[in-house]
Design a protein around this motif. Structure first.
Motif, PDB file in Angstrom:
ATOM      1  N   ILE A 113       0.855  -1.144  -0.147  1.00  0.00           N
ATOM      2  CA  ILE A 113      -0.128   0.142  -0.019  1.00  0.00           C
ATOM      3  C   ILE A 113       0.921   1.191  -0.002  1.00  0.00           C
ATOM      4  O   ILE A 113       0.652   2.297  -0.828  1.00  0.00           O
ATOM      5  N   ALA A 114       1.901   1.203   0.822  1.00  0.00           N
ATOM      6  CA  ALA A 114       2.792   2.409   0.856  1.00  0.00           C
ATOM      7  C   ALA A 114       3.583   2.584  -0.487  1.00  0.00           C
ATOM      8  O   ALA A 114       3.503   3.839  -0.923  1.00  0.00           O
ATOM      9  N   SER A 115       3.807   1.763  -0.983  1.00  0.00           N
ATOM     10  CA  SER A 115       4.486   1.720  -2.409  1.00  0.00           C
ATOM     11  C   SER A 115       3.689   2.363  -3.300  1.00  0.00           C
ATOM     12  O   SER A 115       4.173   2.916  -4.100  1.00  0.00           O
ATOM     13  N   MET A 116       2.227   1.838  -3.300  1.00  0.00           N
ATOM     14  CA  MET A 116       1.377   2.200  -4.449  1.00  0.00           C
ATOM     15  C   MET A 116       1.202   3.619  -4.285  1.00  0.00           C
ATOM     16  O   MET A 116       1.105   4.327  -5.078  1.00  0.00           O
ATOM     17  N   LEU A 117       0.798   4.200  -3.009  1.00  0.00           N
ATOM     18  CA  LEU A 117       0.622   5.721  -2.693  1.00  0.00           C
ATOM     19  C   LEU A 117       1.800   6.530  -3.118  1.00  0.00           C
ATOM     20  O   LEU A 117       1.738   7.568  -3.635  1.00  0.00           O
ATOM     21  N   THR A 118       2.971   5.896  -2.690  1.00  0.00           N
ATOM     22  CA  THR A 118       4.319   6.789  -3.047  1.00  0.00           C
ATOM     23  C   THR A 118       4.263   6.858  -4.730  1.00  0.00           C
ATOM     24  O   THR A 118       4.515   7.794  -5.165  1.00  0.00           O
ATOM     25  N   SER A 119       3.933   5.877  -5.337  1.00  0.00           N
ATOM     26  CA  SER A 119       4.148   5.920  -6.840  1.00  0.00           C
ATOM     27  C   SER A 119       2.884   6.712  -7.361  1.00  0.00           C
ATOM     28  O   SER A 119       2.976   7.702  -8.364  1.00  0.00           O
ATOM     29  N   ALA A 120       1.817   6.376  -6.774  1.00  0.00           N
ATOM     30  CA  ALA A 120       0.635   7.235  -7.555  1.00  0.00           C
ATOM     31  C   ALA A 120       0.531   8.599  -7.152  1.00  0.00           C
ATOM     32  O   ALA A 120       0.003   9.299  -8.062  1.00  0.00           O
ATOM     33  N   LEU A 121       0.886   8.766  -5.956  1.00  0.00           N
ATOM     34  CA  LEU A 121       0.844  10.531  -5.638  1.00  0.00           C
ATOM     35  C   LEU A 121       1.967  11.191  -5.634  1.00  0.00           C
ATOM     36  O   LEU A 121       1.902  12.454  -5.464  1.00  0.00           O
ATOM     37  N   GLY A 122       3.291  10.443  -5.939  1.00  0.00           N
ATOM     38  CA  GLY A 122       4.469  11.305  -6.230  1.00  0.00           C
ATOM     39  C   GLY A 122       4.864  11.568  -5.144  1.00  0.00           C
ATOM     40  O   GLY A 122       5.549  12.637  -5.184  1.00  0.00           O
ATOM     41  N   ALA A 123       4.581  11.022  -4.119  1.00  0.00           N
ATOM     42  CA  ALA A 123       5.390  11.466  -2.486  1.00  0.00           C
ATOM     43  C   ALA A 123       6.304  10.298  -2.294  1.00  0.00           C
ATOM     44  O   ALA A 123       6.145   9.122  -2.390  1.00  0.00           O
ATOM     45  N   PRO A 124       7.177  10.756  -1.312  1.00  0.00           N
ATOM     46  CA  PRO A 124       8.105   9.967  -0.890  1.00  0.00           C
ATOM     47  C   PRO A 124       7.855   9.498   0.292  1.00  0.00           C
ATOM     48  O   PRO A 124       6.718   9.583   0.896  1.00  0.00           O
ATOM     49  N   LEU A 125       8.381   7.918   0.662  1.00  0.00           N
ATOM     50  CA  LEU A 125       7.955   7.475   1.777  1.00  0.00           C
ATOM     51  C   LEU A 125       9.066   8.055   2.966  1.00  0.00           C
ATOM     52  O   LEU A 125      10.078   7.536   2.935  1.00  0.00           O
ATOM     53  N   ASP A 126       8.430   8.525   3.868  1.00  0.00           N
ATOM     54  CA  ASP A 126       9.430   9.484   4.902  1.00  0.00           C
ATOM     55  C   ASP A 126       8.365   9.960   6.289  1.00  0.00           C
ATOM     56  O   ASP A 126       7.758  10.828   5.984  1.00  0.00           O
ATOM     57  N   PRO A 130       6.017  15.985   6.192  1.00  0.00           N
ATOM     58  CA  PRO A 130       4.573  15.942   6.435  1.00  0.00           C
ATOM     59  C   PRO A 130       3.923  15.737   4.842  1.00  0.00           C
ATOM     60  O   PRO A 130       2.662  15.552   4.763  1.00  0.00           O
ATOM     61  N   ASP A 131       4.759  16.166   3.635  1.00  0.00           N
ATOM     62  CA  ASP A 131       4.104  15.897   2.413  1.00  0.00           C
ATOM     63  C   ASP A 131       4.314  14.546   1.928  1.00  0.00           C
ATOM     64  O   ASP A 131       4.176  14.242   0.756  1.00  0.00           O
ATOM     65  N   ALA A 132       4.836  13.515   2.673  1.00  0.00           N
ATOM     66  CA  ALA A 132       5.189  12.139   2.311  1.00  0.00           C
ATOM     67  C   ALA A 132       4.044  11.193   2.788  1.00  0.00           C
ATOM     68  O   ALA A 132       3.428  11.604   3.478  1.00  0.00           O
ATOM     69  N   VAL A 133       4.432   9.923   2.114  1.00  0.00           N
ATOM     70  CA  VAL A 133       3.641   8.894   2.667  1.00  0.00           C
ATOM     71  C   VAL A 133       4.345   8.189   4.153  1.00  0.00           C
ATOM     72  O   VAL A 133       5.255   8.241   4.341  1.00  0.00           O
TER      73      VAL A 133
END
Length: 95
Positions: A11-24, A28-31
């Motif tokens: 789920i985190a990987s999909m949101l990172t890819s789909a939303l263009g947000a880093p995993l961090d 505050p603007d990340a997954v």
């Protein structure tokens, strides 16, 4: 069936890819992935410019995971999409 951690990672990987947000967890603007005794919660701000097709793809993916999910709409900030994956219950069985 996938383990709770594997589902949360997907789920985190999909949101990172789909939303263009880093995993961090510090940005505050990340997954973000938060862990409690009972669950793993994945959340991410939703860009206001997100296309309808990507939004529908995210929802379809979340439905397929079997996770509990939602979309919190803020009055004065970004909306946030989230999903919760339950961890193993008593006796080690996945909930």
């Amino acid at each position: 069936m996938s383990s709770p951690r594997t589902k949360a990672t997907a789920i985190a990987s999909m949101l990172t890819s789909a939303l263009g947000a880093p995993l961090d967890n510090d940005d505050p603007d990340a997954v973000h992935v938060e862990e409690t005794d009972a669950s793993l919660r994945i959340s991410a701000p939703v860009p206001s410019t997100l296309s309808e097709s990507i939004r529908l793809g995210v929802l379809a993916f979340l439905i397929d995971t079997g996770a509990r999910f939602g979309h919190d709409v803020q009055h004065d900030g970004p909306s946030v999409i989230w999903a919760e994956v339950e961890k193993a219950g008593p006796g080690g069985a996945a909930r």
